[in-house]
Design an enzyme around this catalytic site. Structure first.
Site, PDB file in Angstrom:
ATOM      1  N   ARG A  15      17.182 -14.803  22.848  1.00  0.00           N
ATOM      2  CA  ARG A  15      17.039 -16.238  22.215  1.00  0.00           C
ATOM      3  C   ARG A  15      16.434 -16.385  20.978  1.00  0.00           C
ATOM      4  NH1 ARG A  15      14.601 -19.024  27.732  1.00  0.00           N
ATOM      5  NH2 ARG A  15      13.391 -16.908  27.625  1.00  0.00           N
ATOM      6  N   LYS A  75       9.691 -17.488  23.576  1.00  0.00           N
ATOM      7  CA  LYS A  75       8.652 -16.981  24.536  1.00  0.00           C
ATOM      8  C   LYS A  75       7.147 -17.025  24.033  1.00  0.00           C
ATOM      9  CE  LYS A  75       9.041 -15.992  27.913  1.00  0.00           C
ATOM     10  NZ  LYS A  75       8.987 -16.839  29.252  1.00  0.00           N
ATOM     11  N   TYR A  94       7.193 -21.732  24.500  1.00  0.00           N
ATOM     12  CA  TYR A  94       6.721 -21.679  25.995  1.00  0.00           C
ATOM     13  C   TYR A  94       5.426 -20.805  25.844  1.00  0.00           C
ATOM     14  CZ  TYR A  94      11.270 -23.393  27.905  1.00  0.00           C
ATOM     15  OH  TYR A  94      12.146 -24.086  28.239  1.00  0.00           O
ATOM     16  N   HIS A  96       3.111 -20.799  29.151  1.00  0.00           N
ATOM     17  CA  HIS A  96       2.955 -20.491  30.489  1.00  0.00           C
ATOM     18  C   HIS A  96       1.285 -19.544  30.649  1.00  0.00           C
ATOM     19  CE1 HIS A  96       6.910 -21.248  31.879  1.00  0.00           C
ATOM     20  NE2 HIS A  96       7.322 -20.495  30.899  1.00  0.00           N
ATOM     21  N   GLU A 118       6.678 -26.269  28.172  1.00  0.00           N
ATOM     22  CA  GLU A 118       6.717 -26.329  29.837  1.00  0.00           C
ATOM     23  C   GLU A 118       5.816 -27.626  30.198  1.00  0.00           C
ATOM     24  OE1 GLU A 118       3.662 -23.102  29.326  1.00  0.00           O
ATOM     25  OE2 GLU A 118       5.401 -23.466  28.427  1.00  0.00           O
ATOM     26  N   ASP A 198      11.608 -27.896  51.107  1.00  0.00           N
ATOM     27  CA  ASP A 198      10.808 -28.541  50.174  1.00  0.00           C
ATOM     28  C   ASP A 198       9.884 -29.561  50.907  1.00  0.00           C
ATOM     29  OD1 ASP A 198      11.090 -29.170  46.929  1.00  0.00           O
ATOM     30  OD2 ASP A 198      10.382 -30.904  48.115  1.00  0.00           O
ATOM     31  N   LEU A 240       7.041 -24.957  41.617  1.00  0.00           N
ATOM     32  CA  LEU A 240       6.527 -25.189  40.318  1.00  0.00           C
ATOM     33  C   LEU A 240       5.488 -26.178  40.564  1.00  0.00           C
ATOM     34  CD1 LEU A 240       6.412 -24.771  37.100  1.00  0.00           C
ATOM     35  CD2 LEU A 240       8.047 -26.971  37.348  1.00  0.00           C
ATOM     36  N   ASP A 270       6.862 -16.587  35.894  1.00  0.00           N
ATOM     37  CA  ASP A 270       6.120 -17.052  34.662  1.00  0.00           C
ATOM     38  C   ASP A 270       4.853 -17.711  34.919  1.00  0.00           C
ATOM     39  OD1 ASP A 270       7.906 -16.211  32.613  1.00  0.00           O
ATOM     40  OD2 ASP A 270       8.944 -17.892  32.685  1.00  0.00           O
ATOM     41  N   LYS A 279       5.378  -9.022  40.777  1.00  0.00           N
ATOM     42  CA  LYS A 279       4.611  -8.602  39.602  1.00  0.00           C
ATOM     43  C   LYS A 279       5.665  -8.528  38.508  1.00  0.00           C
ATOM     44  CE  LYS A 279       5.698  -3.515  40.448  1.00  0.00           C
ATOM     45  NZ  LYS A 279       5.045  -2.386  40.547  1.00  0.00           N
ATOM     46  N   VAL A 298      11.923 -10.818  37.013  1.00  0.00           N
ATOM     47  CA  VAL A 298      12.157 -11.023  35.616  1.00  0.00           C
ATOM     48  C   VAL A 298      11.420 -12.120  34.981  1.00  0.00           C
ATOM     49  CG1 VAL A 298      13.798 -10.852  33.700  1.00  0.00           C
ATOM     50  CG2 VAL A 298      14.344  -9.540  35.496  1.00  0.00           C
ATOM     51  N   ALA A 299      10.665 -11.822  34.142  1.00  0.00           N
ATOM     52  CA  ALA A 299       9.935 -13.001  33.503  1.00  0.00           C
ATOM     53  C   ALA A 299      10.504 -14.075  32.489  1.00  0.00           C
ATOM     54  CB  ALA A 299       8.494 -12.495  32.812  1.00  0.00           C
ATOM     55  N   ASN A 300      11.782 -13.649  31.854  1.00  0.00           N
ATOM     56  CA  ASN A 300      12.335 -14.334  31.034  1.00  0.00           C
ATOM     57  C   ASN A 300      13.806 -14.199  31.229  1.00  0.00           C
ATOM     58  OD1 ASN A 300      12.375 -11.664  30.196  1.00  0.00           O
ATOM     59  ND2 ASN A 300      13.168 -12.156  28.122  1.00  0.00           N
TER      60      ASN A 300
END
Length: 370
Positions: A15, A75, A94, A96, A118, A198, A240, A270, A279, A298-300
């Site tokens: 990105r 990121k 972002y 985080h 965020e 939820d 979140l 994230d 992890k 995956v963090a992104n």
């Protein structure tokens, strides 16, 4: 204002902070925009595409960091990028920070004024700059989970929608916000049997209406999480707490009770992840296995579809970028309390309460800085 956009350097991150259309908008208002060469190659754009709208091209990230008054990224800055930031600069990206004390400390040491996408808020406590990437990540979560369920990927070998005469996959989505709703939408569209958990009855009621009763909407308790996780082929963690570390809702013990070959996708990674066994992973090596359960962390995640993600993100961030460029960040935040909520660090002070609490650091009220 001099605005710089460095190339993203996180693993398989394609990105870019500004699209040509966003750059043109800023230039129209009299600002200078400089893009690092090749920054948008991952979405099929060339340096010439930026030159055509009046942007300048820089040969190095170092020059971008040295010369820019505002740096727009996607990121969080990596360690050596943090060390190139300085007091008086504005960073918009972002961050985080809650689960990342190293980045927090480096940003505080730099003195940079850091505004996190965020934590910028909107009407009804919405998160307008997180929402588009949450939509992408939610939809990708079901897609990635379906792929990981394939036997060749270590999964149990279940097709999401099954075929006539067989059962579809059982999918549990924990969290009914933007990520969860989008994950459920795609999983349901693939024909899976979907349950959403939820703790908000209005949210569950809204989702039940949206899915026309075709998705199981259940109040979230520890008992419900355990019951449905054990039954499920795919679990998607979509919880979140804005700006804060994610709560650990699935324990190591519960993972050990799940089906061998089942899959968990932790979209909350994230913010530290909502599983005790999570992890952060990369697109290069997206999965690992714990007790026979495939973990995709995956963090992104939106970086996998950078063209869609870049334009969706720019649609949301451009008004805020323009506001800070046109007025300066202090005036912009005086006029917009929602933007003020995005302020995370300023001249060595930590300005976001949830991050300060997560890391045991001193908190400075951001309203005292404007």
């Amino acid at each position: 204002m001099k605005i710089g956009v460095p190339k993203e350097i996180k693993n398989h991150e394609y990105r870019v902070g500004l699209s040509p259309a966003s750059a043109k908008e800023l230039i129209t208002y009299g600002h200078g925009v400089t893009i690092e060469t090749g920054a948008a190659a991952g979405i099929g754009l060339t340096d010439q595409d930026y030159k055509n709208v009046g942007a300048k091209i820089s040969d190095s990230a170092e020059a971008i960091f040295a010369d820019s008054e505002m740096i727009i990224k996607v990121k969080e800055p990596q360690a050596h990028e943090c060390k190139q930031l300085s007091q008086g600069q504005l960073l918009f990206t972002y961050l985080h920070l809650a689960p990342d004390p190293l980045q927090t400390e480096l940003l505080l040491e730099s003195g940079v004024t850091a505004v996190a996408y965020e934590t910028v808020t909107g009407p009804n406590n919405s998160l307008p700059l997180l929402a588009p990437m949450s939509e992408v990540a939610g939809r990708l979560a079901a897609q990635a989970g379906a792929h990981c369920l394939e036997r060749a990927q270590g999964g149990i070998g279940v097709l999401m929608g099954g075929v006539p005469g067989t059962e579809p996959a059982k999918v549990l989505v924990i969290g009914g916000g933007v990520v969860g709703a989008n994950a459920a939408y795609i999983a349901r569209g693939m024909g899976a049997n979907v349950t959403i958990l939820d703790r908000s009855i209005p949210t569950l009621r809204k989702l039940d209406m949206e899915f026309q009763g075709k998705t199981n909407c259940v109040y979230s308790t520890k008992e419900a999480i355990e019951k449905y996780a054990i039954q499920s082929d795919l679990v998607i963690g979509a919880v979140l707490l804005p700006g804060a570390s994610a709560p650990k809702l699935i324990s190591r013990e519960l993972i050990s009770k799940m089906k061998t070959g089942s899959v968990v996708v932790d979209v909350a990674i994230d913010q530290g992840g909502c599983l005790e066994t999570s992890k952060a992973t990369t697109h290069e090596e997206p999965t690992f296995v714990v007790d026979g359960v495939v973990h995709y962390c995956v963090a992104n995640m939106p970086g996998a579809v950078p063209q869609t993600s870049t334009y969706a993100l720019n649609n949301a961030t451009l008004p805020f970028s323009l506001s800070m460029a046109n007025q300066g960040w202090k005036m912009a935040m005086q006029q917009d309390p929602d933007l003020l909520n995005g302020l995370n660090t300023h001249e060595g002070k930590l300005c976001y309460r949830a991050v300060a609490e997560a890391q045991g650091k001193e908190f400075t009220d951001p309203s005292s800085l404007i």
